[in-house]
Design an enzyme around this catalytic site. Structure first.
Site, PDB file in Angstrom:
ATOM      1  N   ASP A 286       6.819 -11.783   7.052  1.00  0.00           N
ATOM      2  CA  ASP A 286       6.841 -10.326   6.952  1.00  0.00           C
ATOM      3  C   ASP A 286       5.650  -9.816   6.155  1.00  0.00           C
ATOM      4  O   ASP A 286       5.061 -10.542   5.374  1.00  0.00           O
ATOM      5  CB  ASP A 286       8.104  -9.882   6.193  1.00  0.00           C
ATOM      6  CG  ASP A 286       9.311  -9.839   7.103  1.00  0.00           C
ATOM      7  OD1 ASP A 286       9.132  -9.847   8.318  1.00  0.00           O
ATOM      8  OD2 ASP A 286      10.431  -9.789   6.560  1.00  0.00           O
TER       9      ASP A 286
ATOM     10  N   LYS B 209       6.424  -5.499   9.613  1.00  0.00           N
ATOM     11  CA  LYS B 209       6.354  -4.062   9.888  1.00  0.00           C
ATOM     12  C   LYS B 209       5.287  -3.467   8.989  1.00  0.00           C
ATOM     13  O   LYS B 209       5.257  -3.723   7.804  1.00  0.00           O
ATOM     14  CB  LYS B 209       7.682  -3.401   9.532  1.00  0.00           C
ATOM     15  CG  LYS B 209       8.822  -3.807  10.392  1.00  0.00           C
ATOM     16  CD  LYS B 209       9.984  -2.848  10.132  1.00  0.00           C
ATOM     17  CE  LYS B 209      11.161  -3.236  10.998  1.00  0.00           C
ATOM     18  NZ  LYS B 209      12.251  -3.825  10.307  1.00  0.00           N
TER      19      LYS B 209
ATOM     20  N   MET C  22      12.863   1.285  -0.747  1.00  0.00           N
ATOM     21  CA  MET C  22      12.458   2.055   0.436  1.00  0.00           C
ATOM     22  C   MET C  22      12.693   3.553   0.216  1.00  0.00           C
ATOM     23  O   MET C  22      13.093   4.267   1.140  1.00  0.00           O
ATOM     24  CB  MET C  22      13.257   1.595   1.683  1.00  0.00           C
ATOM     25  CG  MET C  22      13.044   0.144   2.025  1.00  0.00           C
ATOM     26  SD  MET C  22      14.094  -0.400   3.379  1.00  0.00           S
ATOM     27  CE  MET C  22      15.622  -0.727   2.538  1.00  0.00           C
TER      28      MET C  22
HETATM   29  C1  LIG Z   1      13.048  -3.905   3.648  1.00  0.00           C
HETATM   30  S1  LIG Z   1      13.198  -3.907   1.911  1.00  0.00           S
HETATM   31  C2  LIG Z   1      13.287  -5.624   1.609  1.00  0.00           C
HETATM   32  C3  LIG Z   1      13.745  -5.970   0.223  1.00  0.00           C
HETATM   33  C4  LIG Z   1      13.686  -7.450  -0.069  1.00  0.00           C
HETATM   34  N1  LIG Z   1      14.582  -8.194   0.773  1.00  0.00           N
HETATM   35  C5  LIG Z   1      13.964  -7.762  -1.526  1.00  0.00           C
HETATM   36  O1  LIG Z   1      14.979  -8.383  -1.860  1.00  0.00           O
HETATM   37  O2  LIG Z   1      13.119  -7.393  -2.361  1.00  0.00           O
HETATM   38  C6  LIG Z   1      11.543  -3.482   1.441  1.00  0.00           C
HETATM   39  C7  LIG Z   1      11.484  -2.666   0.150  1.00  0.00           C
HETATM   40  O3  LIG Z   1      11.536  -3.525  -0.989  1.00  0.00           O
HETATM   41  C8  LIG Z   1      10.782  -2.956  -2.036  1.00  0.00           C
HETATM   42  N2  LIG Z   1       9.706  -3.887  -2.398  1.00  0.00           N
HETATM   43  C9  LIG Z   1       9.514  -5.120  -1.914  1.00  0.00           C
HETATM   44  N3  LIG Z   1       8.462  -5.723  -2.521  1.00  0.00           N
HETATM   45  C10 LIG Z   1       7.977  -4.822  -3.418  1.00  0.00           C
HETATM   46  C11 LIG Z   1       6.916  -4.840  -4.371  1.00  0.00           C
HETATM   47  N4  LIG Z   1       6.130  -5.915  -4.544  1.00  0.00           N
HETATM   48  N5  LIG Z   1       6.725  -3.740  -5.131  1.00  0.00           N
HETATM   49  C12 LIG Z   1       7.500  -2.661  -4.999  1.00  0.00           C
HETATM   50  N6  LIG Z   1       8.521  -2.585  -4.105  1.00  0.00           N
HETATM   51  C13 LIG Z   1       8.768  -3.650  -3.345  1.00  0.00           C
HETATM   52  C14 LIG Z   1      10.247  -1.631  -1.543  1.00  0.00           C
HETATM   53  O4  LIG Z   1      11.173  -0.623  -1.893  1.00  0.00           O
HETATM   54  C15 LIG Z   1      10.210  -1.873  -0.059  1.00  0.00           C
HETATM   55  O5  LIG Z   1      10.195  -0.663   0.667  1.00  0.00           O
END
Ligand SMILES: C[S@@+](CC[C@H](N)C(=O)[O-])C[C@H]1O[C@@H](n2cnc3c(N)ncnc32)[C@H](O)[C@@H]1O
Length: 262
Positions: free
Chosen positions: A40, A62, A173
């Site tokens: 991803d 995405k 998100m």
């Molecule tokens: C589809 S969700 C997946 C979450 C993932 N499974 C997790 O446990 O972190 C994606 C969201 O995770 C958050 N996110 C993931 N990595 C991030 C990062 N390095 N910094 C800030 N937000 C992050 C954001 O809110 C992003 O829109």
């Protein structure tokens, strides 16, 4: 005697919040053994060639504004590659089971009779606030935290319940729906001075934290051009954020003045 079909398998790997140093030992081992890796956008993919030297790397991520590989096609790719006898690693951001559709991928593999295991990952929900120096719980300040998706605006009923819970609110998100979330929480009784932090690109070299009170956070996000990926933290614990641990900290006061600490 007919030749047995090769036995492939799928490993769903939680890749953590982005910094490859936050991959688990088990995740690194799975990648080293992979024949195929489907990854991803938010998974730690920059060092994949090193971590998975034998593997064919397939980007199914995405990107905002770009066409993503639909979920049913990702499910089909996992099964198709595993059926060739390959060890397929599905590398996902954070933890596979936190807003990650990991459950759907596991069900698709099981339905096709493909053995599947899950390697838990460090979720951005906890790691990103931590990397910004924000403790999600703190004795005497907050003894609970709630993690919500801001992918779609919350209903009025959900906002009412969320505002009534107390403790810390963590939103994933949520950049696009921040205006309706902030307005809704204010409408349902959260104090307008409640501090809010937007932590962008957490654990990466360009991590940035923007802090403002609840009734000023939308303006602050606009001034800072805050963008996804970001974790939003709402609650008094944000007042404990240490600039030393954030790579960059922008604070916007109630008059709209911007202060930046490197
Ligand atoms: C589809 S969700 C997946 C979450 C993932 N499974 C997790 O446990 O972190 C994606 C969201 O995770 C958050 N996110 C993931 N990595 C991030 C990062 N390095 N910094 C800030 N937000 C992050 C954001 O809110 C992003 O829109």
């Amino acid at each position: 005697m007919s030749a047995a079909a090769p036995a492939g398998r799928v490993t769903l790997v939680g890749g953590g919040p982005g910094d490859p140093d936050l991959l688990t030992v088990r995740a690194v081992r799975a990648l080293a053994d992979a024949d195929v890796v489907l990854y991803d956008r938010l998974a730690p993919h920059t060092t994949l060639a090193e971590l998975a030297p034998r593997a064919t790397l397939i980007d199914v991520g995405k990107r905002p504004g770009h066409h993503a590989v639909p979920q049913h096609e990702i499910d089909a790719l996992l099964v198709e590659h595993a059926r060739t006898g390959a060890h397929v690693v599905r590398l996902k951001g954070g933890d596979p089971y936190v807003f990650g559709r990991g459950g759907e991928e596991v069900l698709a593999c099981r339905a096709a009779g493909i053995p599947v295991t899950v390697v838990p990952g460090v979720s951005s929900a906890v790691a990103v606030p931590s990397a910004a120096g924000i403790p999600l719980t703190h004795r005497g300040v907050s003894h609970l935290f709630t993690v919500v998706s801001g992918h779609a605006p919350l209903t009025d009923d959900e906002l009412d319940r969320l505002a009534g819970l107390g403790g810390t609110i963590v939103v994933l998100m949520g950049v696009n729906t921040l205006p309706s979330l902030a307005a809704g929480l204010l409408r349902h009784g959260l104090d307008r001075t409640t501090p809010v932090a937007i932590v962008e690109r957490g654990t990466r070299p360009d991590q940035r934290t923007t802090i403002a009170p609840l009734d000023g956070i939308v303006v602050a996000a606009g001034i800072a051009h805050a963008a996804s990926p970001a974790v939003i933290v709402i609650g008094e614990v944000v007042g404990l954020a240490s600039a030393g641990e954030a790579h960059a900290l922008a604070t916007i006061d109630r008059a709209g003045a911007l202060g930046v600490e490197p």
